[in-house]
Design a protein around this motif. Sequence first.
Motif, PDB file in Angstrom:
ATOM      1  N   UNK A  10     -24.904 -72.074 -22.962  1.00 17.01           N
ATOM      2  CA  UNK A  10     -25.604 -73.210 -23.459  1.00 17.01           C
ATOM      3  C   UNK A  10     -25.893 -73.323 -25.087  1.00 17.01           C
ATOM      4  N   UNK A  11     -25.682 -74.380 -25.555  1.00 11.47           N
ATOM      5  CA  UNK A  11     -25.973 -74.503 -27.084  1.00 11.47           C
ATOM      6  C   UNK A  11     -27.396 -75.174 -27.251  1.00 11.47           C
ATOM      7  N   UNK A  12     -27.695 -75.404 -28.569  1.00 14.62           N
ATOM      8  CA  UNK A  12     -28.876 -76.116 -29.023  1.00 14.62           C
ATOM      9  C   UNK A  12     -28.014 -77.538 -29.394  1.00 14.62           C
ATOM     10  N   UNK A  13     -28.643 -78.634 -28.851  1.00 16.28           N
ATOM     11  CA  UNK A  13     -28.301 -80.163 -29.296  1.00 16.28           C
ATOM     12  C   UNK A  13     -28.255 -80.305 -30.604  1.00 16.28           C
ATOM     13  N   UNK A  14     -27.612 -80.825 -31.428  1.00 15.60           N
ATOM     14  CA  UNK A  14     -27.479 -81.082 -32.817  1.00 15.60           C
ATOM     15  C   UNK A  14     -28.305 -82.162 -33.123  1.00 15.60           C
ATOM     16  N   UNK A  15     -29.087 -82.057 -34.351  1.00 16.75           N
ATOM     17  CA  UNK A  15     -29.973 -83.270 -34.804  1.00 16.75           C
ATOM     18  C   UNK A  15     -28.859 -84.421 -35.373  1.00 16.75           C
ATOM     19  N   UNK A  42     -17.985 -87.688 -34.491  1.00 18.81           N
ATOM     20  CA  UNK A  42     -18.931 -88.618 -33.997  1.00 18.81           C
ATOM     21  C   UNK A  42     -18.429 -89.048 -32.464  1.00 18.81           C
ATOM     22  N   UNK A  43     -17.164 -89.178 -32.138  1.00 17.88           N
ATOM     23  CA  UNK A  43     -16.667 -89.181 -30.793  1.00 17.88           C
ATOM     24  C   UNK A  43     -16.967 -88.232 -29.884  1.00 17.88           C
ATOM     25  N   UNK A  44     -16.813 -87.082 -30.515  1.00 17.83           N
ATOM     26  CA  UNK A  44     -17.346 -85.856 -29.512  1.00 17.83           C
ATOM     27  C   UNK A  44     -18.940 -85.888 -28.941  1.00 17.83           C
ATOM     28  N   UNK A  45     -19.612 -86.514 -30.242  1.00 19.08           N
ATOM     29  CA  UNK A  45     -20.992 -86.694 -29.775  1.00 19.08           C
ATOM     30  C   UNK A  45     -21.260 -87.635 -28.880  1.00 19.08           C
ATOM     31  N   UNK A 160     -14.685 -78.454 -37.900  1.00 16.74           N
ATOM     32  CA  UNK A 160     -15.948 -79.374 -37.681  1.00 16.74           C
ATOM     33  C   UNK A 160     -17.070 -78.319 -37.738  1.00 16.74           C
ATOM     34  N   UNK A 161     -17.046 -77.016 -37.145  1.00 19.27           N
ATOM     35  CA  UNK A 161     -18.120 -76.292 -37.309  1.00 19.27           C
ATOM     36  C   UNK A 161     -18.434 -75.818 -38.603  1.00 19.27           C
ATOM     37  N   UNK A 185     -22.060 -78.183 -29.998  1.00 22.78           N
ATOM     38  CA  UNK A 185     -23.406 -78.414 -30.199  1.00 22.78           C
ATOM     39  C   UNK A 185     -23.393 -80.006 -30.116  1.00 22.78           C
ATOM     40  N   UNK A 186     -22.338 -80.759 -30.319  1.00 19.48           N
ATOM     41  CA  UNK A 186     -22.156 -82.140 -29.987  1.00 19.48           C
ATOM     42  C   UNK A 186     -22.303 -82.539 -28.894  1.00 19.48           C
ATOM     43  N   UNK A 187     -21.446 -81.796 -27.749  1.00 15.12           N
ATOM     44  CA  UNK A 187     -21.686 -82.345 -26.492  1.00 15.12           C
ATOM     45  C   UNK A 187     -23.132 -82.092 -25.996  1.00 15.12           C
ATOM     46  N   UNK A 188     -23.925 -81.073 -26.413  1.00 15.85           N
ATOM     47  CA  UNK A 188     -25.208 -80.826 -26.070  1.00 15.85           C
ATOM     48  C   UNK A 188     -26.172 -82.024 -26.498  1.00 15.85           C
ATOM     49  N   UNK A 189     -26.003 -82.673 -27.788  1.00 18.36           N
ATOM     50  CA  UNK A 189     -26.692 -83.525 -28.294  1.00 18.36           C
ATOM     51  C   UNK A 189     -26.484 -85.035 -28.141  1.00 18.36           C
ATOM     52  N   UNK A 190     -25.336 -85.304 -27.170  1.00 19.33           N
ATOM     53  CA  UNK A 190     -24.866 -86.654 -27.223  1.00 19.33           C
ATOM     54  C   UNK A 190     -25.681 -87.637 -26.246  1.00 19.33           C
TER      55      UNK A 190
END
Length: 203
Positions: A10-15, A42-45, A160-161, A185-190
């Motif tokens: 697991x990764x941190x969600x992105x602000x 944006x689509x990934x988020x 992207x990273x 992180x995008x998946x974790x923060x969406x």
Amino acid sequence: MGNDDPAPNRVKPIPIQVLHHAQALAVAAPCEACFATMDMGWIALFYLLRPGEYCLATDNSPLRYMDVGISVGNHRLDIFTCPIDDLDRATASSLKFDDQKNRVRGEVIAHATSGHAIACPTRSLVRRLRYLRRHGAPPETPLCAYRSGNRWVHVSSRALTNILRTSAAALPELGYLPSDVSARSLRAGGPVPYQISRTAAQI
């Protein structure tokens, strides 16, 4: 539970501020690679995508042009033949997952517009569709494709990273180290999208 990432990975969600900063970087140094990278970010988020679902690699099949659905109210557009400006009237969008790992075959994930011109799942997909149509892309073209000279190339998770980490470094007040942020992180923060059946989606 099969779709969940393993706990150790697991990764941190992105602000969201990091993405807005990265978008500003793309606008400041405009190029097709920059814009394609941010659209896919944006689509990934919003669609909670894994990198393998939106970036091309040797061992994956990323989402394609033909996997996108666009609607205006209750009317579903033909994304290949409708007047291209009709895409800008979109009120909702969807993605169909046929070959993605850990997804139900034929699963459809949908979002309405967010109300923001850039930070929006539907507007981001529309930008990709307009680009692919302008360049005569066939339906099976990956959404992450863009033109470099006379050939198609693809957004990479590394690109992207890199832009996300540059933005995280520029925003120390968020308390995130660049190493805390990656394409994953995008998946974790969406936000959570909604699922619709194939029948309801008419796909």
